[in-house]
Design an enzyme around this catalytic site. Structure first.
Site: not given
Length: 434
Positions: A36, A239, A256, A267, A346, A350, A357, A380, A384, A401, A403
């Site tokens: 609940d 991710h 990130d 972002d 990647h 975006h 996104h 970004e 890696y 990375r 970004e």
């Protein structure tokens, strides 16, 4: 008052594109987390873009034609439920507060919609988005069709309302830009707080807590997505979300993270040494990614196609990977063969807006679309490097990375997240000065 006019202007623009017919745009339902207990409520982005209304159990209906109308269906006032769940506008107050032509109880939706749909030439909604809504809309259409002998006709054409809305949402208005700049500043402060808190021996989740604290402390309602706080080898998991490892001396930390303010996302990604000092190999990779991002940002301007910033970043990264001994052969060969994708798998960005996104086509008629003023995107690039026999050992588990959020302006672009520390000198000064 300004916000009411903003939403009314968007509704009018959609109605003008429809030309005729009726549009049905529901908000998102409340969702159960366990037993609940519900998740914190978050409205549907399309619905909110047109209404500014943030309560669940609501539907916006737009009627185009000679007498255009905006109708809102929402929960009724209920003093008993408000004791448990908080304030509700109710139809009466909602009509005034959100500038619609009329507002009705949500319980009347099934009674009123068939009559509103009848004799309309077209229906605009989001088919396939939710099976329950598909069934409900079909039920209304069949009710109208069942009255054909009374002179009623159902819409002959059904359009996906998201097509028009996606294009509208791609170009940010001043109200949106104000929110996104504010969200960017909050996120920048959160990243800086996380940097100041970073040191060897801390847990990733402790740094995550610093980010979430600063988001909320400065008025953001949510993280725009769950933060990635990835130390050492975890930075090579794109991710990563466990955020439960200990930060090691000599490792890099990739964060990130961005907040959501009044529905709008930021972002930002930053990568820096846990102990405040880049090693030689870490600096090599970081400077490479930073140069790739600079090249991509320089290529972000009106008239340049969407893919140009990515291509600019790839050329810098591929050249650097050859220099570091990660890739072999000529620059053109490494790019054409896709060898660089082993370390950069990647895209470079975006769209960004109400969704992280965000909506909007990247190609038109099969070709990358040109950038235009008002578009907001991320830039970004990353690198890696996982352990492997053919990879120099000093680069093992180095994941970087960087970004930023970038607005296309009339003649160039604006990095709205520029307040977030990024240079090696700034990062080492900030993290090392504990």
């Amino acid at each position: 008052m300004t916000e009411i006019k903003t939403y009314a202007k968007r509704r009018a623009a959609l109605i003008e594109q429809m030309q005729s017919g009726i549009a049905i745009v529901p908000t998102a339902p409340a969702r159960v987390r366990n037993r609940d207990s519900d998740y914190l409520y978050r409205f549907d982005s399309y619905f909110y873009y047109l209404s500014g209304f943030h309560e669940p159990e609501a539907v916006l209906v737009l009627v185009a034609g000679a007498e255009p109308q905006s109708l809102l269906f929402c929960r009724e006032k209920n003093p008993e439920r408000e004791i448990w769940e908080g304030f509700r506008f109710g139809p009466g107050a909602a009509k005034e507060a959100f500038g619609v032509d009329a507002a009705y109880p949500i319980g009347e939706l099934d009674d009123k919609l068939p009559a509103l749909i009848a004799n309309q030439p077209a229906l605009h909604y989001a088919p396939g988005m939710d099976p329950d809504w598909d069934a409900r809309v079909m039920r209304w259409l069949n009710q109208v069709r069942a009255q054909s002998r009374l002179g009623m006709s159902a819409p002959q054409r059904i359009y996906d309302v998201r097509a028009a809305l996606d294009e509208m949402r791609l170009f940010k208005d001043e109200h949106e830009l104000d929110l996104m700049r504010r969200a960017a500043l909050i996120s920048a402060k959160a990243h800086e707080r996380a940097m100041r808190a970073t040191r060897p021996g801390k847990m990733e989740y402790e740094i995550e807590a610093e980010l979430l604290y600063e988001f909320r402390r400065r008025g953001a309602q949510f993280p725009a997505y769950w933060p990635i706080v990835a130390g050492g080898a975890n930075a090579c998991v794109l991710h990563y979300s466990d955020n439960n490892a200990q930060l090691e001396d000599g490792a890099l930390l990739l964060i990130d993270a961005g907040c959501e303010l009044d529905g709008y996302a930021s972002d930002i990604t930053r990568t820096y040494p846990v102990n405040g000092k880049f090693s030689g190999a870490q600096k090599d990779v970081y400077e490479l990614v930073l140069a790739a991002q600079a090249a991509a940002i320089s290529a972000t301007r009106p008239g340049i196609v969407w893919d140009a910033p990515h291509e600019a970043a790839v050329r810098v990264l591929a050249r650097g990977m050859i220099d570091l001994g990660l890739c072999h052969g000529s620059l053109d060969k490494v790019i054409e063969a896709g060898d660089y994708k082993r370390f950069y798998m990647h895209r470079t960005g975006h769209w960004l807006g109400l969704d992280v996104h965000d909506t909007g086509e990247y190609k038109l008629d099969g070709k990358w679309r040109p950038l235009a003023p008002g578009m907001m995107l991320t830039v970004e690039p990353g690198c890696y490097i996982r352990p492997a026999d053919d990879v120099p050992q000093e680069y093992w588990n180095v994941g970087v990375r960087i970004e930023d959020d970038v607005l296309v302006t009339e003649d160039a672009c604006e990095v709205i997240t520029a307040a977030t520390p990024k240079s090696i000198a700034d990062l080492e000064a900030l993290i090392g000065n504990q």
